[in-house]
Design a protein around this motif. Structure first.
Motif: not given
Ligand SMILES: *Cc1c(COP(=O)(O)O)cnc(C)c1O
Length: 481
Positions: A63-74
């Motif tokens: 899983n990818y999440g805010v605790d593992t990485g950057f979300y540049p999701l406009g």
């Protein structure tokens, strides 16, 4: 690549066994009536406990999440959710309070609700707040129902809601659901609302203008005072889609700009968990003239006690059970109180700085239509790469291989092949540099090895899906061989 749990199954292997001595000497029919017996055994995977544990732990690590990485999701403000929010939400006094317990025994929870309303009122410059709506879209619907009730209260029927062509899709959907007809108003060449078009469209049948400011291109509507004047002169209301307040905190306020209604997404601006379908919270703020129409019950404070007023004859009614998603309200309250007024304005200053920093790093490589200094987000266009067979989503998928969650693609609709990038304040300069470096590498690949983008992502458990087929022919059943 992780196999399916069914593929790990070995006949007869067990994770848990039960004592059977007590059943000895009985037939199956004596223990379990025939009608409850299966004819075919359930097709469950047969694995040991540790195989089961490891399988699901490994999947969770995919899983990818805010605790593992950057979300540049406009348009989504995926910022870090500080863990103190979670600690406070788990206080037994908050997590175990029952909505039906006597009001005398839940004064602390009611105090938090009351104070959060006061704080959001201060932040937004709106006179009244309801914390009930469970999402941004439900906040919009609540706002539109209030708009309808307001006009009816004035003894008139207004049928039209005006919405810019750059708006989030939930805006027209909410207006429509509340019984209005949607009329679109164009954006001009600078990506801002076309004032001349607005003046033509707004008339005595207009109930409201739904506006996003900064708009979905990340641009501030500089003519907001003129826009408000046109709308108010026609007797209509100004609605702000304030899902993303990340550029405004402590810098300006919707109420001061002249808005009559606004919704906020606590699960964007105020850091509470976000995604996977909720729960979220999309409170609504209104000007004083609209307070009678707010959902009930309305919380009040009298002689140091908090009470709930349900005797609201003009109210649009409830939009959620009890008081909304209380756990989310606790997290937002914690976030806001920990930052304080100075911290909140630093949030917006840093969000704007981050977006402009990243925009500067990318703009020589990815065309920025309607280029101007941006607010908390900006939009680049991949239209120039179409001739190489590359679309915005190919860039997005390739970013996954570089370890980043992709930006929003193909929105706003007025920019062809849009990539909408929002780097929230909680990201460091090093993270932004690493993201920009990945985008520049991909830009090189577009020229030199475009096939790398077309197959992406290559590094994930699940590769590129046929998104239409995946949505239309959803099949999550395991078919045993
Ligand atoms: C996210 C968003 C919404 C909708 O919020 P939900 O909580 O997803 O319903 C509305 N408008 C804008 C501009 C948004 O970014």
């Amino acid at each position: 690549m992780e196999k399916l749990i069914f593929e790990k199954s070995v006949e007869g292997r067990r994770g848990v066994t039960f004592p059977t001595e007590a059943l000895e000497g009985f037939s199956v029919d004596q223990v379990l009536p025939k009608e409850f017996q299966r004819e075919i055994p359930l097709p469950l995977p047969e694995v040991s406990e540790n195989e089961l544990m490891r399988h699901y732990t490994r999947l969770s690590q995919d899983n990818y999440g805010v605790d593992t990485g950057f979300y540049p999701l406009g348009s989504c403000t995926m910022k870090y959710n500080p863990k103190i929010n979670e600690d406070v939400a788990r206080f037994p006094g908050f997590s175990q309070v029952h909505p039906l317990q006597p009001k005398e025994a839940s004064q602390g929870a009611l105090e938090l609700i009351y104070e959060l309303e006061q704080i959001l009122s201060e932040i937004s410059g709106m006179a009244g707040i309801s914390l009930q709506p469970a999402a941004g879209a439900q906040g919009e619907l609540t706002g539109m129902l209030i708009t309808r009730a307001y006009h009816q209260g004035q003894g008139r029927q207004r049928r039209k809601v005006v919405i810019p062509d750059s708006a989030h899709g939930t805006n027209p959907a909410s207006a429509h659901l509340a019984g209005f007809t949607v009329q679109t108003v164009r954006s001009n060449r600078n990506g801002l609302l076309d004032i001349d078009d607005l003046a033509k469209v707004v008339d005595e049948d207009t109930a409201a203008l739904m506006l996003t400011n900064p708009n979905t291109l990340g641009l501030f509507e500089r003519q907001i005072e003129e826009i408000v004047r046109i709308v108010h002169d026609a007797g209509a209301l100004m609605y702000l889609d304030g899902a993303n307040l990340n550029a405004l905190l402590g810098l300006t306020r919707p109420g001061d700009m002249g808005f009559d209604l606004v919704h906020f997404n606590l699960h964007k601006t105020f850091s509470t968990p976000h995604g996977g379908g909720g729960p979220g919270a999309g409170p609504v703020g209104v000007a004083s003239s609209l307070i009678p129409y707010l959902p009930f019950p309305v919380i009040q404070k009298a002689e140091g006690r908090y009470l709930l007023d349900s005797n609201r004859p003009q109210s649009i009614g409830r939009v959620h059970g009890f008081y909304g998603n209380f756990g989310i309200l606790v997290r937002a309250y914690t976030y806001i109180r920990r930052l304080g007024a100075i911290g909140l304005s630093a949030v917006s200053r840093n969000a704007i700085l981050n977006a402009n920093y990243l925009k500067k790093k990318l703009e020589a490589h990815y065309p920025v239509p309607m280029d101007r200094s941006c607010m908390h987000e900006f939009v680049v266009s991949a239209k120039a790469f179409r001739e190489k067979g590359i679309h915005a989503w190919d860039i997005a998928k390739r970013l996954i291989d570089y370890g980043f969650y992709p930006p929003t693609v193909n929105f706003p609709l007025i920019v062809p092949e849009a990539l909408m990038i929002e780097p929230p304040e909680s990201e460091s300069r090093e993270t932004l540099d690493a993201f920009a470096a990945a985008m520049l590498e991909i830009r090189k690949e577009i020229d030199q090895a475009p096939e790398k983008l077309l197959g992406a992502p290559d590094t994930c458990t699940v590769g590129r899906m046929n998104e239409v087929q995946a949505a239309k022919q959803l099949n999550v059943r395991y078919e045993p061989k």
